[in-house]
Design an enzyme around this catalytic site. Structure first.
Site, PDB file in Angstrom:
ATOM      1  N   ASN A   1       6.422  19.918  34.475  1.00  0.00           N
ATOM      2  CA  ASN A   1       7.686  20.360  35.067  1.00  0.00           C
ATOM      3  C   ASN A   1       8.790  19.881  34.124  1.00  0.00           C
ATOM      4  OD1 ASN A   1      10.179  19.514  36.785  1.00  0.00           O
ATOM      5  ND2 ASN A   1       9.089  20.911  38.138  1.00  0.00           N
TER       6      ASN A   1
ATOM      7  N   GLY B   1      10.327  17.709  53.042  1.00  0.00           N
ATOM      8  CA  GLY B   1       9.480  17.383  54.187  1.00  0.00           C
ATOM      9  C   GLY B   1       9.507  18.479  55.240  1.00  0.00           C
TER      10      GLY B   1
ATOM     11  N   GLY C   1       7.867  21.394  52.768  1.00  0.00           N
ATOM     12  CA  GLY C   1       7.449  20.869  54.062  1.00  0.00           C
ATOM     13  C   GLY C   1       6.005  21.103  54.431  1.00  0.00           C
TER      14      GLY C   1
ATOM     15  N   ILE D   1      16.808  10.626  43.314  1.00  0.00           N
ATOM     16  CA  ILE D   1      16.145   9.818  42.294  1.00  0.00           C
ATOM     17  C   ILE D   1      16.911   9.936  40.973  1.00  0.00           C
ATOM     18  CG2 ILE D   1      13.955   9.433  41.042  1.00  0.00           C
ATOM     19  CD1 ILE D   1      13.762   8.996  44.122  1.00  0.00           C
TER      20      ILE D   1
ATOM     21  N   GLY E   1       4.416  18.462  48.620  1.00  0.00           N
ATOM     22  CA  GLY E   1       5.270  17.404  48.086  1.00  0.00           C
ATOM     23  C   GLY E   1       5.255  16.143  48.920  1.00  0.00           C
TER      24      GLY E   1
ATOM     25  N   LYS F   1       5.602  14.820  37.458  1.00  0.00           N
ATOM     26  CA  LYS F   1       7.017  14.484  37.588  1.00  0.00           C
ATOM     27  C   LYS F   1       7.835  15.182  36.491  1.00  0.00           C
ATOM     28  CE  LYS F   1      10.766  12.268  38.665  1.00  0.00           C
ATOM     29  NZ  LYS F   1      11.476  12.744  39.853  1.00  0.00           N
ATOM     30  N   GLY F   2       9.033  15.662  36.841  1.00  0.00           N
ATOM     31  CA  GLY F   2       9.894  16.357  35.883  1.00  0.00           C
ATOM     32  C   GLY F   2      10.096  15.557  34.600  1.00  0.00           C
TER      33      GLY F   2
ATOM     34  N   CYS G   1      19.348  21.776  37.819  1.00  0.00           N
ATOM     35  CA  CYS G   1      19.989  20.719  37.056  1.00  0.00           C
ATOM     36  C   CYS G   1      21.365  21.168  36.616  1.00  0.00           C
ATOM     37  CB  CYS G   1      19.169  20.438  35.801  1.00  0.00           C
ATOM     38  SG  CYS G   1      17.853  19.339  36.128  1.00  0.00           S
TER      39      CYS G   1
HETATM   40  C1  LIG Z   1      11.066  11.957  45.585  1.00  0.00           C
HETATM   41  C2  LIG Z   1      11.067  13.382  45.109  1.00  0.00           C
HETATM   42  C3  LIG Z   1      11.180  13.654  43.737  1.00  0.00           C
HETATM   43  C4  LIG Z   1      11.192  14.960  43.279  1.00  0.00           C
HETATM   44  N1  LIG Z   1      11.270  15.199  41.920  1.00  0.00           N
HETATM   45  C5  LIG Z   1      11.244  16.488  41.465  1.00  0.00           C
HETATM   46  C6  LIG Z   1      11.254  16.758  40.063  1.00  0.00           C
HETATM   47  O1  LIG Z   1      11.255  15.853  39.222  1.00  0.00           O
HETATM   48  N2  LIG Z   1      11.251  18.059  39.657  1.00  0.00           N
HETATM   49  C7  LIG Z   1      11.214  19.096  40.560  1.00  0.00           C
HETATM   50  O2  LIG Z   1      11.193  20.256  40.146  1.00  0.00           O
HETATM   51  N3  LIG Z   1      11.169  18.854  41.882  1.00  0.00           N
HETATM   52  C8  LIG Z   1      11.190  17.580  42.355  1.00  0.00           C
HETATM   53  N4  LIG Z   1      11.137  17.357  43.727  1.00  0.00           N
HETATM   54  C9  LIG Z   1      11.078  18.487  44.664  1.00  0.00           C
HETATM   55  C10 LIG Z   1       9.642  18.756  45.133  1.00  0.00           C
HETATM   56  O3  LIG Z   1       8.799  19.100  44.059  1.00  0.00           O
HETATM   57  C11 LIG Z   1       9.601  19.869  46.200  1.00  0.00           C
HETATM   58  O4  LIG Z   1      10.123  21.056  45.646  1.00  0.00           O
HETATM   59  C12 LIG Z   1      10.402  19.521  47.436  1.00  0.00           C
HETATM   60  O5  LIG Z   1      10.236  18.162  47.758  1.00  0.00           O
HETATM   61  C13 LIG Z   1      10.015  20.358  48.646  1.00  0.00           C
HETATM   62  O6  LIG Z   1       8.667  20.189  48.997  1.00  0.00           O
HETATM   63  P1  LIG Z   1       8.145  19.182  50.147  1.00  0.00           P
HETATM   64  O7  LIG Z   1       8.960  19.447  51.372  1.00  0.00           O
HETATM   65  O8  LIG Z   1       6.699  19.487  50.309  1.00  0.00           O
HETATM   66  O9  LIG Z   1       8.384  17.808  49.629  1.00  0.00           O
HETATM   67  C14 LIG Z   1      11.111  16.039  44.205  1.00  0.00           C
HETATM   68  C15 LIG Z   1      11.001  15.749  45.574  1.00  0.00           C
HETATM   69  C16 LIG Z   1      10.965  14.449  46.039  1.00  0.00           C
HETATM   70  C17 LIG Z   1      10.828  14.201  47.518  1.00  0.00           C
END
Ligand SMILES: Cc1cc2nc3c(=O)[nH]c(=O)nc-3n(C[C@H](O)[C@H](O)[C@H](O)COP(=O)(O)O)c2cc1C
Ligand SMILES: Cc1cc2nc3c(=O)[nH]c(=O)nc-3n(C[C@H](O)[C@H](O)[C@H](O)COP(=O)(O)OP(=O)(O)OC[C@H]3O[C@@H](n4cnc5c(N)ncnc54)[C@H](O)[C@@H]3O)c2cc1C
Ligand code: FES
Lengths: 329, 289
Positions: free
Chosen positions: A109, A227, A254, A81, A275, A55-56, A140
């Site tokens: 991250n 997603g 996704g 979030i 993710g 988590k970031g 950010c």
């Molecule tokens: C609930 C949630 C929290 C996330 N928190 C971060 C984060 O803290 N730092 C970051 O770089 N990306 C964050 N992301 C982005 C994911 O790492 C990813 O780039 C994005 O969800 C696309 O991938 P996916 O479709 O497989 O989920 C977050 C995504 C979700 C759904």
């Protein structure tokens, strides 16, 4: 693992080299979707992962946005979030030691609201035992520049990457946002500023409303879509980025099956991050790794690196020769 | 206690009211460890529609048979799809999740159960535990309300719970006319009834829980409220299920609790009720009838 049907054929090589970073397989968890690993430990074998992106993290703990923070949308979810996290000190004293005990590369991250915060974080994390690489989240707002998102401007992106680069010799990944006009331009800026690797994409800017309560679904009104819904967007972004830079690229967006992951690698991604799919199926990363192995075996490809970037865009007119020859159609 | 991922099989499906369905599931790994007030994340069907798992409380737990019961209300795409499943169908579960209720050690204390709508679901197991076991059974009443009679469980099912039940409906179609919390407040104030609960256990919409919390704080009663939030993962990874905490974090003006990990059971005093922003109203029932 299934036993290899023919023991004389070596198992396919799933390892990948991303600049200075060597991974035993190309499948990582995406930041913010896997907590700090511990949350999933009883549900899936963390040791199987190519790498675990946590988590970031920010310099100070962050409370995050008021709820509602998430909403499901067709084939995806929107989250706001607000980058809630425990802060770098708790990460170093509590979260990282736990992960060190496991046989998995850990990638931090990092994010901040000023260039100094990014640099401060990199300095604090540099040399932390058990940390394999850093991923910079540039999605950010820059509070000193009127809240403009760092990653939407090539010059600001470069400044963040340079500042972090000066503070660490760990492999550096810059995570790009798709919410820009030209992702290729930002990619070139990040590579030029010293990023070893690029990852893309972060979530896609989105919103949802409720016609019955006449209210936004998220307290923050806007959020980031993730997603399966964003996979085609992510694929296009990764395609553009791999053609704009020389450094290795990690595909994100996704991915929910081995076939999805292979799509990204076909167009040139050297590795992938999974993710939202972790929420749906905590064992999905292990299934994807196994699915890639089965694919390589079935297609008789000895090493994954032989498959990466083999997208064929040349021969799109298979009958062109005929048309030029005797038969006119 | 470890959470497990398990493919459960539906043993039995019953429709108890127009929009309320009870499922009995064979899920030995989860039922062995489950406690009242905890929940599972259930994938109603494979694929991406709906994408995410949905949280459901344990309505009953039968560890001896390796079974659990889930009681749910059709409220959207996911629950509608779930309502169409029947015996033999598999569903994927993650559980048991969350903290769970704790009954008082002193079996002589008076306690109240308050349920709004489908909030009756997690109280089923809790009530059964309060009224069973060795020695004295707990002195307890159930206050059970809904918008109208059609959204209540049938009276013969509720009477099987084995305790005194007070019904309320917003429209007056069954029992007391008005909010169930108002009925509760009036009843506990009655001089002719010796019912002064030292602890309340409640589940229902946030608007109801707010009134329960207020009563508990004003009357110095202990409280265990099963609270809801939209959930992405159910296991503490997405941080999507936040609610404002009553106390502040270090150097921060607001701290959040996470329903899936810190809850779903909270005491009235642990939530900052005036910071709960948007009430998500469930879609109108005409969409499903
Ligand atoms: C609930 C949630 C929290 C996330 N928190 C971060 C984060 O803290 N730092 C970051 O770089 N990306 C964050 N992301 C982005 C994911 O790492 C990813 O780039 C994005 O969800 C696309 O991938 P996916 O479709 O497989 O989920 C977050 C995504 C979700 C759904
Ligand atoms: C810990 C916990 C335990 C629960 N236990 C039960 C139970 O035992 N029986 C039961 O019927 N329901 C229970 N719920 C609520 C249930 O999860 C939702 O009704 C369900 O997720 C709705 O899914 P859907 O696809 O049908 O609706 P959607 O189409 O996703 O949404 C329909 C409506 O329901 C609301 N909603 C969606 N998810 C939730 C949620 N998690 N909490 C509150 N409202 C929601 C939405 O805001 C929307 O208005 C519980 C929720 C939590 C957090
Ligand atoms: S639902 Fe994901 S953290 Fe609670």
């Amino acid at each position: 693992m299934e036993p290899n049907p023919d023991p004389t054929i070596a198992a396919p090589d799933l390892s990948v080299q991303l600049g200075p970073l060597h991974l035993k397989n190309p499948v990582m968890t995406a930041s913010g979707t896997f907590g700090y690993g511990e949350e999933y430990a009883s549900l899936t074998d963390l040791g199987k992962l190519g790498a675990l992106v946590v988590k970031g993290i920010s310099l100070l703990p962050r409370a995050g946005n008021p709820p509602p923070r998430i909403v499901e949308t067709p084939a995806g979810m929107i989250n706001a979030i607000g980058l809630e996290n425990v802060g770098v000190e708790v990460f170093l004293s509590v979260k990282l030691p736990y992960l060190c005990g496991l046989d998995v590369p850990v990638i931090a991250n990092i994010f901040g609201n000023t260039i100094e915060e990014y640099a401060g974080l990199a300095e604090r994390l540099d040399g932390a035992p058990g940390l394999t690489a850093m991923e910079i989240n540039v999605s950010c707002p820059n509070v000193k520049e009127g809240g403009m998102v760092f990653g939407t401007d090539p010059a600001m992106t470069a400044k963040v990457v340079e500042a972090v680069r000066r503070k660490t010799s760990l492999p550096l990944i810059t995570k790009l946002t798709p919410n820009v006009t030209s992702i290729a331009e930002i990619a070139r800026a990040a590579e030029g500023a010293g990023s070893d690797i690029l990852s893309c994409i972060n979530t896609v800017a989105a919103m949802a409303v409720d016609v019955y309560s006449k209210r936004p679904r998220l307290a923050n009104i806007f959020g980031g879509l993730s997603g399966p819904a964003i996979r085609p967007i992510a694929l296009r972004c990764v395609y553009e980025v791999t053609r704009a830079v020389k450094c290795p690229v990690i595909g994100i967006g996704g991915i929910a099956s081995a076939a999805d992951a292979l799509e990204f690698m076909l167009i040139g991604a050297r590795a992938v991050q999974v993710g939202t799919a972790n929420f749906v199926d905590p064992t999905i990363t292990a299934e994807i790794i196994e699915g890639i192995r089965l694919f390589l075996e079935a297609e008789k490809i000895a090493a994954l690196s032989d498959f990466i970037g083999t997208l064929d865009t040349s021969c799109l007119f298979p009958f062109a020769e005929d048309a030029c020859g005797s038969i006119e159609i | 206690m470890e959470k497990v991922l398990e493919t459960a099989r539906i043993i039995c499906r019953e429709s108890l009211a127009p929009l309320i369905v009870r499922l009995r599931l064979h899920s030995p790994g989860i039922s062995a460890a489950a406690r009242a007030g905890q929940f599972v994340m259930l994938k109603v069907r494979e694929g991406i529609d709906p994408l995410l798992r949905r949280p459901f409380s344990f309505h009953r737990i039968h560890p001896d048979k390796g079974e659990i019961e889930v009681l749910f209300r059709i409220a959207g795409r996911g629950t509608l799809a779930l309502s169409k499943l029947g015996p033999g169908d598999p569903v994927s579960l993650i559980g048991p999740l969350g903290n769970g209720f704790e009954l008082p050690l002193d079996r002589t204390t008076q306690i109240a159960f308050i349920a709004g709508g489908i909030g009756i679901a997690p109280l089923g197991e809790l009530i059964a535990q309060a009224l069973s076991g060795p020695g004295q059974t707990q002195k307890a009443h159930l206050f059970y309300g809904a918008r109208s009679a059609s959204e209540l469980l049938p009276e013969d099912i509720v009477s099987q719970f084995g305790l005194r039940v007070h019904f309320a409906t917003d429209d007056g179609s069954f029992g007391y006319k008005g909010r169930v919390t108002k009925l509760f407040e009036e009843f506990t104030a009655r001089a002719d009834e010796d019912f002064r609960p030292a602890e309340v256990y409640s589940c229902g919409p946030l608007a109801m829980q707010y009134h329960v919390a207020k009563w508990a704080l004003e009357n110095d009663a202990l409280s265990q409220l099963s609270l809801e939030s939209l959930m992405g993962c159910g296991i503490g990874a997405c941080l999507g299920c936040a609610l404002p905490a009553a106390d502040c974090g270090p150097g921060d003006d607001q701290r959040f609790v996470h329903v899936c990990e810190d809850g779903p059971i909270f005491s009235a005093g642990s939530i900052k009720w005036n910071q709960i922003l948007i009430q998500q109203s469930p879609p109108p029932t005409y969409l499903f009838s």
